[in-house]
Design a protein around this motif. Sequence first.
Motif, PDB file in Angstrom:
ATOM      1  N   PHE A  52      -2.948  -9.521  10.450  1.00 33.64           N
ATOM      2  CA  PHE A  52      -2.971  -8.305  10.520  1.00 33.64           C
ATOM      3  C   PHE A  52      -2.659  -7.740   9.183  1.00 33.64           C
ATOM      4  O   PHE A  52      -3.411  -6.810   8.508  1.00 33.64           O
ATOM      5  N   SER A  53      -1.524  -8.087   8.775  1.00 31.31           N
ATOM      6  CA  SER A  53      -1.099  -7.957   7.337  1.00 31.31           C
ATOM      7  C   SER A  53      -1.927  -8.265   6.222  1.00 31.31           C
ATOM      8  O   SER A  53      -2.192  -7.263   5.369  1.00 31.31           O
ATOM      9  N   THR A  54      -2.634  -9.268   6.271  1.00 32.97           N
ATOM     10  CA  THR A  54      -3.607  -9.438   5.220  1.00 32.97           C
ATOM     11  C   THR A  54      -4.767  -8.530   5.345  1.00 32.97           C
ATOM     12  O   THR A  54      -5.260  -8.036   4.399  1.00 32.97           O
ATOM     13  N   PHE A  55      -5.099  -8.144   6.425  1.00 33.34           N
ATOM     14  CA  PHE A  55      -6.411  -7.189   6.624  1.00 33.34           C
ATOM     15  C   PHE A  55      -5.861  -5.935   6.122  1.00 33.34           C
ATOM     16  O   PHE A  55      -6.585  -5.271   5.591  1.00 33.34           O
ATOM     17  N   LEU A  56      -4.601  -5.360   6.400  1.00 33.69           N
ATOM     18  CA  LEU A  56      -4.213  -4.118   6.028  1.00 33.69           C
ATOM     19  C   LEU A  56      -3.903  -4.248   4.334  1.00 33.69           C
ATOM     20  O   LEU A  56      -4.481  -3.243   3.889  1.00 33.69           O
ATOM     21  N   LEU A  57      -3.697  -5.424   3.804  1.00 32.93           N
ATOM     22  CA  LEU A  57      -3.743  -5.349   2.480  1.00 32.93           C
ATOM     23  C   LEU A  57      -4.944  -5.508   1.814  1.00 32.93           C
ATOM     24  O   LEU A  57      -5.049  -4.941   0.663  1.00 32.93           O
ATOM     25  N   SER A  58      -5.791  -5.865   2.366  1.00 36.51           N
ATOM     26  CA  SER A  58      -7.123  -6.029   2.057  1.00 36.51           C
ATOM     27  C   SER A  58      -7.887  -4.523   1.997  1.00 36.51           C
ATOM     28  O   SER A  58      -8.743  -4.107   1.079  1.00 36.51           O
ATOM     29  N   ILE A  59      -7.521  -3.498   2.936  1.00 34.38           N
ATOM     30  CA  ILE A  59      -8.148  -2.151   2.663  1.00 34.38           C
ATOM     31  C   ILE A  59      -6.979  -1.202   1.900  1.00 34.38           C
ATOM     32  O   ILE A  59      -7.475  -0.082   1.853  1.00 34.38           O
ATOM     33  N   GLU A  60      -5.963  -1.815   1.666  1.00 33.68           N
ATOM     34  CA  GLU A  60      -4.999  -0.969   0.738  1.00 33.68           C
ATOM     35  C   GLU A  60      -5.512  -0.147  -0.212  1.00 33.68           C
ATOM     36  O   GLU A  60      -5.300   1.234  -0.499  1.00 33.68           O
ATOM     37  N   PRO A  61      -6.360  -0.875  -1.249  1.00 32.80           N
ATOM     38  CA  PRO A  61      -6.895  -0.146  -2.399  1.00 32.80           C
ATOM     39  C   PRO A  61      -7.959   1.143  -1.931  1.00 32.80           C
ATOM     40  O   PRO A  61      -7.795   2.240  -2.645  1.00 32.80           O
ATOM     41  N   LEU A  62      -8.672   0.824  -0.516  1.00 35.56           N
ATOM     42  CA  LEU A  62      -9.459   2.241  -0.369  1.00 35.56           C
ATOM     43  C   LEU A  62      -8.487   3.236   0.046  1.00 35.56           C
ATOM     44  O   LEU A  62      -8.898   4.280  -0.417  1.00 35.56           O
ATOM     45  N   ARG A  63      -7.463   2.878   0.831  1.00 38.83           N
ATOM     46  CA  ARG A  63      -6.665   3.986   1.337  1.00 38.83           C
ATOM     47  C   ARG A  63      -5.827   4.686   0.275  1.00 38.83           C
ATOM     48  O   ARG A  63      -6.010   5.759   0.065  1.00 38.83           O
ATOM     49  N   ALA A  64      -5.614   3.875  -0.690  1.00 37.34           N
ATOM     50  CA  ALA A  64      -4.775   4.466  -2.039  1.00 37.34           C
ATOM     51  C   ALA A  64      -5.556   5.334  -2.822  1.00 37.34           C
ATOM     52  O   ALA A  64      -5.063   6.291  -3.368  1.00 37.34           O
TER      53      ALA A  64
END
Length: 83
Positions: A52-64
């Motif tokens: 789950f943390s890997t998934f969240l990290l993968s979408i973080e650039p889009l969120r940021a």
Amino acid sequence: LVKAFGMLCSGGVALKSLPRAVRACAIGIPSTNLESWVTLDMLGPEAQAKLFSTFLLSIEPLRAANKLQCVLFQFQTSFVPSE
């Protein structure tokens, strides 16, 4: 639109589809056959958290960048909510 990783949607995936960091902390799953089918409940708590943390990290650039509008969790038709 980002589609969530299949294993996060109650489905299974081939072991080779898991990120290496998740495979490394998965306990009790033989890593010799990368074609083996695994489900979230087969992973231990540490590997589940890592996935789950890997998934969240993968979408973080889009969120940021304020470009993340939606994350789609596409569950199988056999999915039944539990209490």
